[in-house]
Design an enzyme around this catalytic site. Sequence first.
Site, PDB file in Angstrom:
ATOM      1  N   CYS A  40       0.814  -1.222   0.000  1.00 50.99           N
ATOM      2  CA  CYS A  40       0.000   0.000   0.000  1.00 50.99           C
ATOM      3  C   CYS A  40       0.845   1.268   0.000  1.00 50.99           C
ATOM      4  O   CYS A  40       0.338   2.352  -0.289  1.00 50.99           O
ATOM      5  CB  CYS A  40      -0.961  -0.008   1.186  1.00 50.99           C
TER       6      CYS A  40
ATOM      7  N   ASN B 167     -10.051  -0.477  -1.087  1.00 50.80           N
ATOM      8  CA  ASN B 167      -8.596  -0.373  -1.029  1.00 50.80           C
ATOM      9  C   ASN B 167      -8.023  -0.950  -2.326  1.00 50.80           C
ATOM     10  O   ASN B 167      -8.105  -2.153  -2.552  1.00 50.80           O
ATOM     11  CB  ASN B 167      -8.086  -1.143   0.193  1.00 50.80           C
TER      12      ASN B 167
ATOM     13  N   HIS C 144      -3.516   7.146   1.944  1.00 48.62           N
ATOM     14  CA  HIS C 144      -3.869   5.819   1.398  1.00 48.62           C
ATOM     15  C   HIS C 144      -5.271   5.461   1.882  1.00 48.62           C
ATOM     16  O   HIS C 144      -5.648   5.770   3.012  1.00 48.62           O
ATOM     17  CB  HIS C 144      -2.843   4.793   1.880  1.00 48.62           C
TER      18      HIS C 144
HETATM   19  O1  UT7 Z   1      -3.930  -1.504   3.371  1.00 45.70           O
HETATM   20  C1  UT7 Z   1      -2.964  -2.190   4.107  1.00 45.70           C
HETATM   21  C2  UT7 Z   1      -3.131  -1.990   5.540  1.00 45.70           C
HETATM   22  N1  UT7 Z   1      -4.362  -2.547   5.983  1.00 45.70           N
HETATM   23  C3  UT7 Z   1      -5.147  -1.876   6.786  1.00 45.70           C
HETATM   24  O2  UT7 Z   1      -4.824  -0.748   7.083  1.00 45.70           O
HETATM   25  C4  UT7 Z   1      -6.369  -2.547   7.336  1.00 45.70           C
HETATM   26  C5  UT7 Z   1      -6.480  -2.313   8.816  1.00 45.70           C
HETATM   27  N2  UT7 Z   1      -7.598  -3.005   9.456  1.00 45.70           N
HETATM   28  C6  UT7 Z   1      -8.894  -2.697   9.216  1.00 45.70           C
HETATM   29  O3  UT7 Z   1      -9.213  -1.878   8.375  1.00 45.70           O
HETATM   30  C7  UT7 Z   1      -9.944  -3.355  10.102  1.00 45.70           C
HETATM   31  O4  UT7 Z   1      -9.294  -4.056  11.126  1.00 45.70           O
HETATM   32  C8  UT7 Z   1     -10.904  -4.327   9.363  1.00 45.70           C
HETATM   33  C9  UT7 Z   1     -11.845  -3.518   8.484  1.00 45.70           C
HETATM   34  C10 UT7 Z   1     -10.105  -5.311   8.505  1.00 45.70           C
HETATM   35  C11 UT7 Z   1     -11.766  -5.086  10.372  1.00 45.70           C
HETATM   36  O5  UT7 Z   1     -12.466  -4.179  11.219  1.00 45.70           O
HETATM   37  P1  UT7 Z   1     -12.433  -4.358  12.816  1.00 45.70           P
HETATM   38  O6  UT7 Z   1     -13.270  -3.303  13.364  1.00 45.70           O
HETATM   39  O7  UT7 Z   1     -10.982  -4.384  13.221  1.00 45.70           O
HETATM   40  O8  UT7 Z   1     -13.142  -5.725  13.007  1.00 45.70           O
HETATM   41  P2  UT7 Z   1     -12.580  -7.092  13.676  1.00 45.70           P
HETATM   42  O9  UT7 Z   1     -11.661  -7.782  12.718  1.00 45.70           O
HETATM   43  O10 UT7 Z   1     -12.068  -6.814  15.048  1.00 45.70           O
HETATM   44  O11 UT7 Z   1     -13.918  -7.888  13.831  1.00 45.70           O
HETATM   45  C12 UT7 Z   1     -14.978  -7.458  14.689  1.00 45.70           C
HETATM   46  C13 UT7 Z   1     -16.119  -8.418  14.543  1.00 45.70           C
HETATM   47  C14 UT7 Z   1     -15.721  -9.886  14.668  1.00 45.70           C
HETATM   48  O12 UT7 Z   1     -16.761 -10.575  15.286  1.00 45.70           O
HETATM   49  P3  UT7 Z   1     -16.674 -10.954  16.859  1.00 45.70           P
HETATM   50  O13 UT7 Z   1     -15.415 -11.764  17.013  1.00 45.70           O
HETATM   51  O14 UT7 Z   1     -16.615  -9.636  17.559  1.00 45.70           O
HETATM   52  O15 UT7 Z   1     -17.919 -11.716  17.076  1.00 45.70           O
HETATM   53  C15 UT7 Z   1     -15.613 -10.334  13.238  1.00 45.70           C
HETATM   54  O16 UT7 Z   1     -15.830 -11.703  13.066  1.00 45.70           O
HETATM   55  O17 UT7 Z   1     -16.690  -8.270  13.234  1.00 45.70           O
HETATM   56  C16 UT7 Z   1     -16.715  -9.545  12.586  1.00 45.70           C
HETATM   57  N3  UT7 Z   1     -16.507  -9.329  11.170  1.00 45.70           N
HETATM   58  C17 UT7 Z   1     -17.507  -9.095  10.312  1.00 45.70           C
HETATM   59  N4  UT7 Z   1     -18.839  -9.000  10.488  1.00 45.70           N
HETATM   60  C18 UT7 Z   1     -19.593  -8.740   9.415  1.00 45.70           C
HETATM   61  C19 UT7 Z   1     -15.318  -9.295  10.482  1.00 45.70           C
HETATM   62  N5  UT7 Z   1     -15.559  -9.055   9.195  1.00 45.70           N
HETATM   63  C20 UT7 Z   1     -16.905  -8.934   9.058  1.00 45.70           C
HETATM   64  C21 UT7 Z   1     -17.746  -8.679   7.965  1.00 45.70           C
HETATM   65  N6  UT7 Z   1     -19.071  -8.578   8.179  1.00 45.70           N
HETATM   66  N7  UT7 Z   1     -17.266  -8.484   6.723  1.00 45.70           N
END
Ligand code: UT7
Length: 333
Positions: free
Chosen positions: A117, A287, A257
């Site tokens: 990225c 992204n 980004h």
């Molecule tokens: O570009 C390169 C660098 N990359 C980045 O900068 C990405 C950085 N990270 C992010 O943007 C975020 O961490 C994500 C968008 C990938 C995820 O968001 P989050 O708020 O960190 O969610 P999480 O992974 O902590 O998941 C929270 C909950 C989980 O459920 P439980 O364990 O709380 O029951 C996940 O299973 O949300 C659930 N979840 C979803 N639910 C519905 C994860 N993905 C989804 C989904 N739809 N697509």
Amino acid sequence: MNNQIYPCITGVAAWLPPDRLTNELLASMVDTSHEWIASRTGIEERRILKDKDLGTSYMASHAVMNLLEKKGMEADEVEVIICATITPDMMFPNTANLICDRIGARKALAFDMLSACAGFLYALETGCNYIRSGRYKKVIVVGADKMSSITDYEDRNSCILFGDAAAAVLLEPSPDEDGIIDTILRCDPVGKDLIYLKAGGSARPASLETVQNKEHFFYQDGKRVFKYAVQGMAAVSQEMMQKHHLTNEDIDYLIPHQANLRIIEATAQMTNIPLEKVTINIQKYGNTTAATIPLCIWEWENDFRKGQNILLAAFGAGFVWGATYLRWAYNPD
Ligand code: UT7
């Protein structure tokens, strides 16, 4: 007298695949919803290059051809083509070489840069150094990724994030001192286990096992990457502002980004730059990795005015990250 050559962006163009993958469509493929995706990432839809036989070079060459047409240039006038990508058509020959083939450029030196990225910023700085050397006068830097080719559309954690796109800028020597002023690039391997594509390289070549284990798809520990991304982008932006004695009021645009709207907002907040000055198009494209920053430059080109202070900031796998400070070099036509 200052004999320094300042590289500047003198044109920008993009190419986006026509097919849209909306949040609603994704919700019919995996257990997710428009509300979750929009609120956690800011993304509403992304573009996907559906034709399985077409790779990154196809999108990138269209972006470059659009740029040449816009600038009234022939392909053979291009001296350097640098392609920032993590989704090359194949391991070799390099994608920039394939772009040369598609656009009919026969006189350019051409190579790829793989910095995820932050790839566009790494490639931009490299391209600038060709101009600064005085030996080259027309350098194209293209950021392009077909992220759909390494995305597991059964994994709701990652398949919602990415889109495909390409965008390119032309670098030339500036007639004055407006142009790319400074770049800070950083690398910290603390991220190597947090975001990667495990197999397909020399350490873990493709095998039945790697395919069965889905090791040819993007993986990240999203929560941990999120924290590093916010800290990294904000810190390097602040460092750049301090280095050049720029306050938030001096910055006309922040071009971050586009990985997550919440990361963009946090970076803006930590640098004290109001959101009206921040380019945001993640809702339309997701992204697109190396393409996000030039895609923003392309979309905001007509808003920029000569002499405006623009800050670019990116963070990606590695970790690699950085910021570029530039003074925009031209007014809209
Ligand atoms: O570009 C390169 C660098 N990359 C980045 O900068 C990405 C950085 N990270 C992010 O943007 C975020 O961490 C994500 C968008 C990938 C995820 O968001 P989050 O708020 O960190 O969610 P999480 O992974 O902590 O998941 C929270 C909950 C989980 O459920 P439980 O364990 O709380 O029951 C996940 O299973 O949300 C659930 N979840 C979803 N639910 C519905 C994860 N993905 C989804 C989904 N739809 N697509």
